[in-house]
Design a protein around this motif. Structure first.
Motif, PDB file in Angstrom:
ATOM      1  N   GLU A  61       0.827  -1.201   0.000  1.00  0.00           N
ATOM      2  CA  GLU A  61       0.000   0.000   0.000  1.00  0.00           C
ATOM      3  C   GLU A  61       0.867   1.259   0.000  1.00  0.00           C
ATOM      4  OE1 GLU A  61      -3.839   1.817   2.397  1.00  0.00           O
ATOM      5  OE2 GLU A  61      -2.323   0.745   3.556  1.00  0.00           O
ATOM      6  N   ALA A  62       1.867   1.300   0.871  1.00  0.00           N
ATOM      7  CA  ALA A  62       2.733   2.480   0.967  1.00  0.00           C
ATOM      8  C   ALA A  62       3.520   2.699  -0.319  1.00  0.00           C
ATOM      9  CB  ALA A  62       3.688   2.333   2.154  1.00  0.00           C
ATOM     10  N   ARG A  63       4.037   1.633  -0.901  1.00  0.00           N
ATOM     11  CA  ARG A  63       4.817   1.758  -2.131  1.00  0.00           C
ATOM     12  C   ARG A  63       3.949   2.334  -3.259  1.00  0.00           C
ATOM     13  NH1 ARG A  63       5.886  -3.441  -3.592  1.00  0.00           N
ATOM     14  NH2 ARG A  63       7.075  -3.705  -1.701  1.00  0.00           N
ATOM     15  N   ARG A  64       2.717   1.861  -3.367  1.00  0.00           N
ATOM     16  CA  ARG A  64       1.831   2.352  -4.426  1.00  0.00           C
ATOM     17  C   ARG A  64       1.429   3.807  -4.197  1.00  0.00           C
ATOM     18  NH1 ARG A  64      -1.802  -3.151  -5.146  1.00  0.00           N
ATOM     19  NH2 ARG A  64      -0.229  -4.236  -6.382  1.00  0.00           N
ATOM     20  N   ILE A  65       1.156   4.160  -2.950  1.00  0.00           N
ATOM     21  CA  ILE A  65       0.805   5.553  -2.641  1.00  0.00           C
ATOM     22  C   ILE A  65       2.008   6.465  -2.882  1.00  0.00           C
ATOM     23  CG2 ILE A  65       0.220   7.145  -0.759  1.00  0.00           C
ATOM     24  CD1 ILE A  65      -1.593   4.876   0.367  1.00  0.00           C
ATOM     25  N   LYS A  66       3.190   6.009  -2.481  1.00  0.00           N
ATOM     26  CA  LYS A  66       4.410   6.793  -2.695  1.00  0.00           C
ATOM     27  C   LYS A  66       4.618   7.056  -4.193  1.00  0.00           C
ATOM     28  CE  LYS A  66       9.270   6.912  -1.327  1.00  0.00           C
ATOM     29  NZ  LYS A  66      10.311   6.267  -0.506  1.00  0.00           N
ATOM     30  N   SER A  67       4.397   6.037  -4.991  1.00  0.00           N
ATOM     31  CA  SER A  67       4.522   6.195  -6.446  1.00  0.00           C
ATOM     32  C   SER A  67       3.452   7.138  -6.983  1.00  0.00           C
ATOM     33  CB  SER A  67       4.408   4.818  -7.107  1.00  0.00           C
ATOM     34  OG  SER A  67       4.389   4.946  -8.507  1.00  0.00           O
ATOM     35  N   PHE A  68       2.217   6.973  -6.537  1.00  0.00           N
ATOM     36  CA  PHE A  68       1.118   7.839  -6.981  1.00  0.00           C
ATOM     37  C   PHE A  68       1.420   9.305  -6.677  1.00  0.00           C
ATOM     38  CE2 PHE A  68      -2.812  10.135  -6.043  1.00  0.00           C
ATOM     39  CZ  PHE A  68      -3.473  10.001  -7.253  1.00  0.00           C
ATOM     40  N   LYS A  70       4.311  10.542  -6.344  1.00  0.00           N
ATOM     41  CA  LYS A  70       5.613  10.879  -6.931  1.00  0.00           C
ATOM     42  C   LYS A  70       6.580  11.417  -5.876  1.00  0.00           C
ATOM     43  CE  LYS A  70       3.630  11.804 -11.510  1.00  0.00           C
ATOM     44  NZ  LYS A  70       2.401  11.099 -11.275  1.00  0.00           N
ATOM     45  N   LEU A  71       6.605  10.738  -4.721  1.00  0.00           N
ATOM     46  CA  LEU A  71       7.494  11.138  -3.632  1.00  0.00           C
ATOM     47  C   LEU A  71       8.909  10.641  -3.913  1.00  0.00           C
ATOM     48  CD1 LEU A  71       5.217  10.264  -0.559  1.00  0.00           C
ATOM     49  CD2 LEU A  71       5.556  12.501  -1.650  1.00  0.00           C
ATOM     50  N   ASP A  72       9.894  11.429  -3.501  1.00  0.00           N
ATOM     51  CA  ASP A  72      11.274  10.978  -3.669  1.00  0.00           C
ATOM     52  C   ASP A  72      11.629   9.975  -2.563  1.00  0.00           C
ATOM     53  OD1 ASP A  72      12.008  12.419  -1.340  1.00  0.00           O
ATOM     54  OD2 ASP A  72      12.636  14.164  -2.498  1.00  0.00           O
ATOM     55  N   GLU A  73      12.880   9.563  -2.504  1.00  0.00           N
ATOM     56  CA  GLU A  73      13.295   8.526  -1.558  1.00  0.00           C
ATOM     57  C   GLU A  73      13.093   8.947  -0.101  1.00  0.00           C
ATOM     58  OE1 GLU A  73      17.236   5.854  -0.421  1.00  0.00           O
ATOM     59  OE2 GLU A  73      17.318   7.228  -2.128  1.00  0.00           O
ATOM     60  N   HIS A  74      13.301  10.208   0.204  1.00  0.00           N
ATOM     61  CA  HIS A  74      13.203  10.711   1.577  1.00  0.00           C
ATOM     62  C   HIS A  74      12.236  11.903   1.639  1.00  0.00           C
ATOM     63  CE1 HIS A  74      16.473   8.135   2.776  1.00  0.00           C
ATOM     64  NE2 HIS A  74      17.214   8.604   1.791  1.00  0.00           N
ATOM     65  N   ALA A  81       2.661  12.595   5.819  1.00  0.00           N
ATOM     66  CA  ALA A  81       1.333  13.185   6.045  1.00  0.00           C
ATOM     67  C   ALA A  81       0.455  13.001   4.807  1.00  0.00           C
ATOM     68  CB  ALA A  81       1.458  14.665   6.402  1.00  0.00           C
ATOM     69  N   ALA A  82       0.995  13.269   3.634  1.00  0.00           N
ATOM     70  CA  ALA A  82       0.225  13.114   2.398  1.00  0.00           C
ATOM     71  C   ALA A  82      -0.147  11.652   2.167  1.00  0.00           C
ATOM     72  CB  ALA A  82       1.033  13.651   1.208  1.00  0.00           C
ATOM     73  N   ALA A  83       0.783  10.748   2.418  1.00  0.00           N
ATOM     74  CA  ALA A  83       0.539   9.318   2.198  1.00  0.00           C
ATOM     75  C   ALA A  83      -0.511   8.772   3.159  1.00  0.00           C
ATOM     76  CB  ALA A  83       1.846   8.542   2.329  1.00  0.00           C
ATOM     77  N   LYS A 140       8.106   3.450   7.239  1.00  0.00           N
ATOM     78  CA  LYS A 140       9.458   3.154   6.762  1.00  0.00           C
ATOM     79  C   LYS A 140       9.490   2.940   5.247  1.00  0.00           C
ATOM     80  CE  LYS A 140      11.858   1.562  10.858  1.00  0.00           C
ATOM     81  NZ  LYS A 140      12.873   2.607  10.778  1.00  0.00           N
ATOM     82  N   THR A 141       8.385   2.534   4.654  1.00  0.00           N
ATOM     83  CA  THR A 141       8.328   2.415   3.198  1.00  0.00           C
ATOM     84  C   THR A 141       8.261   3.801   2.567  1.00  0.00           C
ATOM     85  OG1 THR A 141       7.263   0.252   3.367  1.00  0.00           O
ATOM     86  CG2 THR A 141       7.063   1.395   1.254  1.00  0.00           C
ATOM     87  N   ILE A 142       7.566   4.708   3.212  1.00  0.00           N
ATOM     88  CA  ILE A 142       7.503   6.088   2.710  1.00  0.00           C
ATOM     89  C   ILE A 142       8.871   6.754   2.858  1.00  0.00           C
ATOM     90  CG2 ILE A 142       6.463   8.382   3.044  1.00  0.00           C
ATOM     91  CD1 ILE A 142       4.575   6.253   1.722  1.00  0.00           C
ATOM     92  N   ASP A 143       9.502   6.573   4.009  1.00  0.00           N
ATOM     93  CA  ASP A 143      10.830   7.153   4.266  1.00  0.00           C
ATOM     94  C   ASP A 143      11.484   6.319   5.368  1.00  0.00           C
ATOM     95  OD1 ASP A 143      13.029   8.732   5.189  1.00  0.00           O
ATOM     96  OD2 ASP A 143      12.018  10.566   4.516  1.00  0.00           O
ATOM     97  N   ARG A 144      12.539   5.602   5.015  1.00  0.00           N
ATOM     98  CA  ARG A 144      13.147   4.638   5.960  1.00  0.00           C
ATOM     99  C   ARG A 144      13.696   5.282   7.228  1.00  0.00           C
ATOM    100  NH1 ARG A 144      18.645   5.146   4.931  1.00  0.00           N
ATOM    101  NH2 ARG A 144      19.125   5.814   2.825  1.00  0.00           N
ATOM    102  N   ARG A 145      13.748   6.593   7.283  1.00  0.00           N
ATOM    103  CA  ARG A 145      14.282   7.281   8.468  1.00  0.00           C
ATOM    104  C   ARG A 145      13.274   7.399   9.607  1.00  0.00           C
ATOM    105  NH1 ARG A 145      15.926  12.821   5.980  1.00  0.00           N
ATOM    106  NH2 ARG A 145      13.858  12.484   5.096  1.00  0.00           N
ATOM    107  N   PHE A 146      12.028   6.961   9.378  1.00  0.00           N
ATOM    108  CA  PHE A 146      11.006   7.066  10.421  1.00  0.00           C
ATOM    109  C   PHE A 146      11.104   5.940  11.438  1.00  0.00           C
ATOM    110  CE2 PHE A 146       8.582   9.784   7.447  1.00  0.00           C
ATOM    111  CZ  PHE A 146       8.284  10.814   8.324  1.00  0.00           C
TER     112      PHE A 146
END
Length: 172
Positions: A61-68, A70-74, A81-83, A140-146
């Motif tokens: 779910e996170a990977r698909r939302i991140k792609s939708f 168009k979020l960068d790696e970090h 918040a958007a995801a 962590k899928t949205i940004d591994r630093r969380f």
């Protein structure tokens, strides 16, 4: 007419209503399979399978939302918040997001799962253990630093003004 062509004939309000309907259908399916295992094999077995399902689904779910989006790696706090706003159940639960410095607190004010179980006379779903897997995996899928911390979630309620509350900290 293809399904995509048909969807393009719907108004914006109709599409929003359809997203809510799809979200409710998804949540109903999640509850139906869980309750089937719970009735047949007990809560412990249902919780095991719930955890395994969420371990995989939340990343998808996170990977698909991140792609939708168009979020960068970090993408940091704004990206998370958007995801969170685009998760399936964000359309059907009353929630809120608060940001302070390098932390984001996500609160589910009302939860359809617990409301439905209560209406059926069932005990609450002990969701904290699965929530840790779900929310941490998503963040962590949205940004591994969380990092993710449970503030309040059944069966360990520390804030009775909500159903659950999760704190995400961005480690720079």
């Amino acid at each position: 007419m293809s399904n995509r062509d048909y969807l393009q004939t719907l108004s914006k309000d109709e599409l929003i209503d359809l997203i809510e309907l799809y979200s409710k259908n998804w949540l109903a399916m999640d509850g139906v399979w869980f309750q089937s295992v719970e009735r047949k094999l007990g809560m412990d077995e249902a919780m095991y399978h719930d955890a395994e399902a969420w371990r995989r689904f939340t990343v998808t779910e996170a990977r698909r939302i991140k792609s939708f989006l168009k979020l960068d790696e970090h993408p940091g706090i704004p990206g998370l918040a958007a995801a969170l706003r685009l998760r399936f159940y964000a359309n059907i639960n009353d929630d809120r997001i608060e940001i302070e410095g390098n932390t984001l607190t996500y609160t589910a004010v009302d939860c359809r799962v617990q409301t439905a179980r209560a209406a059926k006379g069932m005990p609450f779903h002990p969701c904290k253990s699965v929530g840790l897997i779900e929310y941490e995996g998503f963040a962590k899928t949205i940004d591994r630093r969380f990092s993710c911390e449970c503030v309040s979630c059944y069966p360990e309620i520390t804030d009775d003004s909500c159903c659950c509350k999760w704190k995400f900290t961005l480690e720079e």
